[in-house]
Design a protein around this motif. Structure first.
Motif, PDB file in Angstrom:
ATOM      1  N   THR A 260      -6.635  12.839  20.609  1.00 50.21           N
ATOM      2  CA  THR A 260      -5.598  11.655  20.116  1.00 50.21           C
ATOM      3  C   THR A 260      -4.197  11.996  19.598  1.00 50.21           C
ATOM      4  O   THR A 260      -3.216  11.210  19.867  1.00 50.21           O
TER       5      THR A 260
ATOM      6  N   GLN B  18       7.232  -2.185  22.050  1.00 49.62           N
ATOM      7  CA  GLN B  18       5.945  -1.675  21.856  1.00 49.62           C
ATOM      8  C   GLN B  18       5.826  -0.279  22.375  1.00 49.62           C
ATOM      9  O   GLN B  18       5.703   0.729  21.560  1.00 49.62           O
TER      10      GLN B  18
ATOM     11  N   THR C 136       0.395   2.471  19.730  1.00 49.43           N
ATOM     12  CA  THR C 136       0.295   1.854  18.500  1.00 49.43           C
ATOM     13  C   THR C 136      -1.027   2.532  17.701  1.00 49.43           C
ATOM     14  O   THR C 136      -2.097   1.847  17.490  1.00 49.43           O
ATOM     15  N   PRO C 137      -0.999   3.752  17.432  1.00 43.13           N
ATOM     16  CA  PRO C 137      -1.850   4.162  16.423  1.00 43.13           C
ATOM     17  C   PRO C 137      -2.078   3.544  15.293  1.00 43.13           C
ATOM     18  O   PRO C 137      -1.279   2.798  14.680  1.00 43.13           O
ATOM     19  N   SER C 138      -3.259   3.665  14.511  1.00 44.22           N
ATOM     20  CA  SER C 138      -3.587   2.911  13.354  1.00 44.22           C
ATOM     21  C   SER C 138      -2.787   3.450  12.280  1.00 44.22           C
ATOM     22  O   SER C 138      -2.302   4.759  12.169  1.00 44.22           O
ATOM     23  N   PHE C 139      -2.625   2.851  11.153  1.00 41.54           N
ATOM     24  CA  PHE C 139      -1.858   3.063  10.061  1.00 41.54           C
ATOM     25  C   PHE C 139      -2.432   4.380   9.410  1.00 41.54           C
ATOM     26  O   PHE C 139      -1.828   5.146   8.994  1.00 41.54           O
ATOM     27  N   THR C 140      -3.616   4.435   9.183  1.00 42.95           N
ATOM     28  CA  THR C 140      -4.304   5.637   8.552  1.00 42.95           C
ATOM     29  C   THR C 140      -4.239   6.921   9.475  1.00 42.95           C
ATOM     30  O   THR C 140      -3.681   8.005   8.767  1.00 42.95           O
ATOM     31  N   THR C 141      -4.118   6.828  10.524  1.00 49.16           N
ATOM     32  CA  THR C 141      -3.742   8.045  11.592  1.00 49.16           C
ATOM     33  C   THR C 141      -2.257   8.433  11.412  1.00 49.16           C
ATOM     34  O   THR C 141      -1.932   9.422  11.087  1.00 49.16           O
TER      35      THR C 141
ATOM     36  N   ARG D  54      -7.418  -7.403  23.577  1.00 46.61           N
ATOM     37  CA  ARG D  54      -6.149  -6.961  22.833  1.00 46.61           C
ATOM     38  C   ARG D  54      -4.878  -7.451  23.861  1.00 46.61           C
ATOM     39  O   ARG D  54      -5.258  -7.407  25.172  1.00 46.61           O
TER      40      ARG D  54
END
Length: 88
Positions: free
Chosen positions: A43, A10, A54-59, A3
């Motif tokens: 988290t 960001q 940059t947490p995931s969209f679902t989170t 990554r």
């Protein structure tokens, strides 16, 4: 896959998102909100402090649902000011 490092923009967006989510949580316990969103309290703590920029969209979607926040509002917080869509 390696990554790429986060850009300063960001990281700044992650800090704004975390601060806003912390504000929305109010007096609710972090463990309560985290469990309701299906994430660990650690988290949530990382997101709120900007350490997880940059947490995931679902989170993010789960937290928005639990906190009663529109995803559009969270998207606006994450965009740099010059990238905000005009509303008028």
């Amino acid at each position: 896959m390696v990554r790429s490092p986060l850009t300063p923009q960001q990281r700044a967006a992650g800090q704004r998102l975390g601060a806003f989510l912390r504000e929305c949580r109010g007096d609710r316990k972090p463990t309560e909100v985290a469990h309701a969103a299906g994430i660990s309290p650690e988290t949530l703590r990382k997101i709120e402090t900007g350490r997880l920029a940059t947490p995931s969209f679902t989170t993010v979607a789960a937290l928005a649902s639990v906190l009663g926040v529109a995803l559009d509002d969270l998207a606006r917080i994450c965009l740099p000011e010059q990238d905000l869509p005009s509303t008028g």
